[in-house]
Scaffold this motif. Sequence first.
Motif, PDB file in Angstrom:
ATOM      1  N   MET A 314      33.348  22.461  33.551  1.00  0.00           N
ATOM      2  CA  MET A 314      33.776  23.085  34.800  1.00  0.00           C
ATOM      3  C   MET A 314      33.208  22.343  36.004  1.00  0.00           C
ATOM      4  SD  MET A 314      35.780  25.799  34.426  1.00  0.00           S
ATOM      5  CE  MET A 314      35.499  27.167  35.548  1.00  0.00           C
ATOM      6  N   THR A 315      31.949  21.924  35.901  1.00  0.00           N
ATOM      7  CA  THR A 315      31.319  21.201  37.002  1.00  0.00           C
ATOM      8  C   THR A 315      31.965  19.837  37.199  1.00  0.00           C
ATOM      9  OG1 THR A 315      29.226  22.324  36.555  1.00  0.00           O
ATOM     10  CG2 THR A 315      29.131  20.342  37.890  1.00  0.00           C
ATOM     11  N   LEU A 316      32.219  19.117  36.104  1.00  0.00           N
ATOM     12  CA  LEU A 316      32.865  17.811  36.215  1.00  0.00           C
ATOM     13  C   LEU A 316      34.284  17.939  36.762  1.00  0.00           C
ATOM     14  CD1 LEU A 316      31.694  16.018  32.942  1.00  0.00           C
ATOM     15  CD2 LEU A 316      30.838  15.695  35.261  1.00  0.00           C
ATOM     16  N   TYR A 317      35.005  18.961  36.316  1.00  0.00           N
ATOM     17  CA  TYR A 317      36.365  19.181  36.817  1.00  0.00           C
ATOM     18  C   TYR A 317      36.364  19.448  38.318  1.00  0.00           C
ATOM     19  CZ  TYR A 317      40.741  21.796  37.604  1.00  0.00           C
ATOM     20  OH  TYR A 317      41.935  22.268  38.100  1.00  0.00           O
ATOM     21  N   ALA A 318      35.451  20.305  38.756  1.00  0.00           N
ATOM     22  CA  ALA A 318      35.402  20.639  40.178  1.00  0.00           C
ATOM     23  C   ALA A 318      35.074  19.421  41.034  1.00  0.00           C
ATOM     24  CB  ALA A 318      34.374  21.742  40.417  1.00  0.00           C
ATOM     25  N   GLN A 319      34.133  18.581  40.567  1.00  0.00           N
ATOM     26  CA  GLN A 319      33.716  17.438  41.379  1.00  0.00           C
ATOM     27  C   GLN A 319      34.613  16.212  41.189  1.00  0.00           C
ATOM     28  OE1 GLN A 319      29.337  16.803  42.041  1.00  0.00           O
ATOM     29  NE2 GLN A 319      29.158  18.204  40.312  1.00  0.00           N
ATOM     30  N   ASN A 320      34.916  15.868  39.940  1.00  0.00           N
ATOM     31  CA  ASN A 320      35.627  14.622  39.671  1.00  0.00           C
ATOM     32  C   ASN A 320      37.126  14.713  39.890  1.00  0.00           C
ATOM     33  OD1 ASN A 320      33.166  13.576  38.916  1.00  0.00           O
ATOM     34  ND2 ASN A 320      33.529  13.752  36.725  1.00  0.00           N
ATOM     35  N   VAL A 321      37.712  15.910  39.749  1.00  0.00           N
ATOM     36  CA  VAL A 321      39.153  16.063  39.915  1.00  0.00           C
ATOM     37  C   VAL A 321      39.494  16.726  41.240  1.00  0.00           C
ATOM     38  CG1 VAL A 321      41.251  17.119  38.974  1.00  0.00           C
ATOM     39  CG2 VAL A 321      39.543  16.132  37.426  1.00  0.00           C
ATOM     40  N   LEU A 322      38.826  17.841  41.542  1.00  0.00           N
ATOM     41  CA  LEU A 322      39.164  18.589  42.755  1.00  0.00           C
ATOM     42  C   LEU A 322      38.420  18.104  43.988  1.00  0.00           C
ATOM     43  CD1 LEU A 322      39.322  22.225  41.301  1.00  0.00           C
ATOM     44  CD2 LEU A 322      41.118  20.493  41.450  1.00  0.00           C
ATOM     45  N   PRO A 326      28.665  18.843  45.328  1.00  0.00           N
ATOM     46  CA  PRO A 326      27.805  19.594  44.399  1.00  0.00           C
ATOM     47  C   PRO A 326      27.585  21.047  44.813  1.00  0.00           C
ATOM     48  CG  PRO A 326      26.931  17.400  44.715  1.00  0.00           C
ATOM     49  CD  PRO A 326      28.075  17.540  45.681  1.00  0.00           C
ATOM     50  N   LEU A 327      27.378  21.296  46.113  1.00  0.00           N
ATOM     51  CA  LEU A 327      27.173  22.664  46.585  1.00  0.00           C
ATOM     52  C   LEU A 327      28.431  23.492  46.404  1.00  0.00           C
ATOM     53  CD1 LEU A 327      25.527  24.869  47.920  1.00  0.00           C
ATOM     54  CD2 LEU A 327      26.138  23.904  50.153  1.00  0.00           C
ATOM     55  N   GLU A 328      29.587  22.925  46.738  1.00  0.00           N
ATOM     56  CA  GLU A 328      30.841  23.658  46.570  1.00  0.00           C
ATOM     57  C   GLU A 328      31.096  23.973  45.098  1.00  0.00           C
ATOM     58  OE1 GLU A 328      33.335  21.831  50.402  1.00  0.00           O
ATOM     59  OE2 GLU A 328      33.433  20.869  48.430  1.00  0.00           O
ATOM     60  N   ALA A 329      30.770  23.024  44.228  1.00  0.00           N
ATOM     61  CA  ALA A 329      30.944  23.271  42.795  1.00  0.00           C
ATOM     62  C   ALA A 329      30.049  24.407  42.326  1.00  0.00           C
ATOM     63  CB  ALA A 329      30.644  21.994  42.004  1.00  0.00           C
ATOM     64  N   GLY A 330      28.805  24.433  42.831  1.00  0.00           N
ATOM     65  CA  GLY A 330      27.900  25.515  42.469  1.00  0.00           C
ATOM     66  C   GLY A 330      28.382  26.855  42.977  1.00  0.00           C
ATOM     67  N   LEU A 331      28.854  26.898  44.220  1.00  0.00           N
ATOM     68  CA  LEU A 331      29.362  28.142  44.785  1.00  0.00           C
ATOM     69  C   LEU A 331      30.610  28.616  44.042  1.00  0.00           C
ATOM     70  CD1 LEU A 331      28.924  27.401  48.603  1.00  0.00           C
ATOM     71  CD2 LEU A 331      27.642  29.069  47.241  1.00  0.00           C
ATOM     72  N   ALA A 332      31.425  27.680  43.574  1.00  0.00           N
ATOM     73  CA  ALA A 332      32.648  28.043  42.867  1.00  0.00           C
ATOM     74  C   ALA A 332      32.353  28.807  41.585  1.00  0.00           C
ATOM     75  CB  ALA A 332      33.464  26.792  42.550  1.00  0.00           C
ATOM     76  N   TRP A 373      42.871  30.275  28.999  1.00  0.00           N
ATOM     77  CA  TRP A 373      43.378  30.240  30.376  1.00  0.00           C
ATOM     78  C   TRP A 373      42.890  28.974  31.081  1.00  0.00           C
ATOM     79  CZ3 TRP A 373      42.898  35.078  34.089  1.00  0.00           C
ATOM     80  CH2 TRP A 373      43.583  34.810  35.275  1.00  0.00           C
ATOM     81  N   GLN A 374      41.605  28.652  30.936  1.00  0.00           N
ATOM     82  CA  GLN A 374      41.054  27.486  31.619  1.00  0.00           C
ATOM     83  C   GLN A 374      41.721  26.190  31.150  1.00  0.00           C
ATOM     84  OE1 GLN A 374      38.576  27.623  34.169  1.00  0.00           O
ATOM     85  NE2 GLN A 374      39.468  25.586  34.417  1.00  0.00           N
ATOM     86  N   SER A 375      42.212  26.170  29.911  1.00  0.00           N
ATOM     87  CA  SER A 375      42.835  24.954  29.392  1.00  0.00           C
ATOM     88  C   SER A 375      44.162  24.639  30.079  1.00  0.00           C
ATOM     89  CB  SER A 375      43.064  25.093  27.882  1.00  0.00           C
ATOM     90  OG  SER A 375      44.083  26.034  27.593  1.00  0.00           O
ATOM     91  N   GLN A 376      44.652  25.542  30.932  1.00  0.00           N
ATOM     92  CA  GLN A 376      45.887  25.294  31.683  1.00  0.00           C
ATOM     93  C   GLN A 376      45.605  24.643  33.033  1.00  0.00           C
ATOM     94  OE1 GLN A 376      48.765  25.995  29.962  1.00  0.00           O
ATOM     95  NE2 GLN A 376      47.216  26.457  28.389  1.00  0.00           N
ATOM     96  N   MET A 377      44.415  24.157  33.271  1.00  0.00           N
ATOM     97  CA  MET A 377      44.024  23.540  34.543  1.00  0.00           C
ATOM     98  C   MET A 377      44.945  22.373  34.908  1.00  0.00           C
ATOM     99  SD  MET A 377      40.661  21.314  33.411  1.00  0.00           S
ATOM    100  CE  MET A 377      39.726  22.721  32.875  1.00  0.00           C
ATOM    101  N   THR A 378      45.071  22.143  36.208  1.00  0.00           N
ATOM    102  CA  THR A 378      45.901  21.049  36.721  1.00  0.00           C
ATOM    103  C   THR A 378      45.105  20.221  37.717  1.00  0.00           C
ATOM    104  OG1 THR A 378      46.762  22.350  38.575  1.00  0.00           O
ATOM    105  CG2 THR A 378      47.961  22.493  36.479  1.00  0.00           C
ATOM    106  N   VAL A 379      45.697  19.115  38.129  1.00  0.00           N
ATOM    107  CA  VAL A 379      45.032  18.226  39.094  1.00  0.00           C
ATOM    108  C   VAL A 379      44.883  18.923  40.438  1.00  0.00           C
ATOM    109  CG1 VAL A 379      45.245  16.049  40.361  1.00  0.00           C
ATOM    110  CG2 VAL A 379      45.820  16.154  37.932  1.00  0.00           C
ATOM    111  N   ARG A 380      45.862  19.751  40.824  1.00  0.00           N
ATOM    112  CA  ARG A 380      45.798  20.422  42.134  1.00  0.00           C
ATOM    113  C   ARG A 380      44.820  21.600  42.122  1.00  0.00           C
ATOM    114  NH1 ARG A 380      50.672  18.687  40.855  1.00  0.00           N
ATOM    115  NH2 ARG A 380      51.786  17.333  42.317  1.00  0.00           N
TER     116      ARG A 380
END
Length: 510
Positions: A314-322, A326-332, A373-380
């Motif tokens: 989840m952390t890698l997805y938030a930072q590397n794709v979206l 780091p702070l935004e990923a933690g808050l998410a 559900w999480q496995s349906q993630m997209t680039v956007r």
Amino acid sequence: MTTMPRAADAPSPSPSPSPSSRISRPFRPGSPPPAAWLVVALACAGQFLVVLDVSVVNVALPSMRADLGMSASGLQWVVNAYAIAFAGFMLLGGRAGDLYGRKRMFLVGLALFTLASLCGGLAQDGWQLLLARAVQGLGAAVLAPSTLTIVTSAVSEGAARARAIATWTAVGAGGGAAGGLVGGVLVDTLSWRWVLLINVPVGAVVLLSSLRWLPESRAGDRRRLDLPGAVLVTAGLGVLAYGISQTEAEGWTAAATLLPLAAGLALIALFLVVEARTAAPLMPLGLFRARAVSSANAAMFVNGSAMFSMWFFMTLYAQNVLGYTPLEAGLALVPSSLAVLIGSKSAPRFMPALGARNVAVLGTVIAALGFGWQSQMTVRGDYLTEIMFPGILMMLGAGLTATPLAALATSGAAPGEAGLVSGLINTSRTMGGSLGLAVMSTIAAARTASAGGTAGMAGTAGSGRGTAEALTEGYALAFRTGAGVLLGAVVLMVVWLPWPSRGVSTSAAG
């Protein structure tokens, strides 16, 4: 938390206390012993620290890679060096607490953990960081088994003990969940080094407080520690995890993969032979004759192999794709953090009516739905539907599952084996998680490569749209695999966990 009895009034967890089990408290005659809530709070503080460090580094991985020039596989070992040492030595730590004193091992482990955190925060090269993380894991392995034993010995059986175990579970789960937020704040405001250095002042405060207030307890049996067993199981698990990690670069059929896999399995088999023959085994195989112990540990291992990887991906997805900071990923991930706390604290309320077995099954089903559900993630990546809601389901289920499994595993432990069983349930969860992370990382990296990605599992968001799409496909496959593993865990628990678990849950949860 509802007021619990004072530590002095708590009866032995066994109906007929063994003469070999004794508790000694270093307080002056006539002075009141510490309240149970204080003992539980200190034990939980230690548990929070060691579990926090499993996940707190996740948001710092891209910064560590840039600063120390580490490879993608090296980043995986920043997590796994800690987790494998943690799990590999935990049985030894649990037995040492039983024989030489739970408070003593708590203090030794916390001191080692704090010192290693300082060294890791000052590391100037990748190998120094990995070494410090491994020593951190060793300190955590000595410390962690004592935390649950201290909690259960401070509180009498019944509703109070169930609430205490739920608090211990919630704090542990909350440590893993809070890692993303704590790490994000520290990386954004200071640097990645502070995800380790922050442990130094906190560890010192807990150490000094525990030295003053924790009571001492031990089984009283001065049998020697099984060092050969500890070396064999730790080496076996470590080599096995290394072999799994090699599949990312070498594939499953290469000699560089097959040799460590075979060596790891051979070492684990030799460990079982040694344990069957030694007079004072690290892990008495007779423990597994108890259905509750064997089935709960197996379920914890399988669940951990899927759930442990959630924060990492989840952390890698938030930072590397979206492109989150780091702070935004933690808050998410804050809603997920709250969900795991709610699940852990809610479990004791359902256990008397549903039984520990059924609560564990329900929690795992909920988590599996979240993984699917999480496995349906997209680039956007819409935040609400691709991070928050599935994350809540995953972690609510994790919280509901952990408490009843821990209660089942420890319910029948004799006083002289309480630390060992506590270490065993921790080992099952953590070792399942570290091996699961190695497998999931390999699966994600292979899918990313086949989809045209060039940056690997821990690639950066700025590597191009093609890489972002490939990374997303890899992460999504990891979550689909996790959902399948959790459904397998549901089948295992339905078939194997003891049916008369209501008696366990009633005695544990009142």
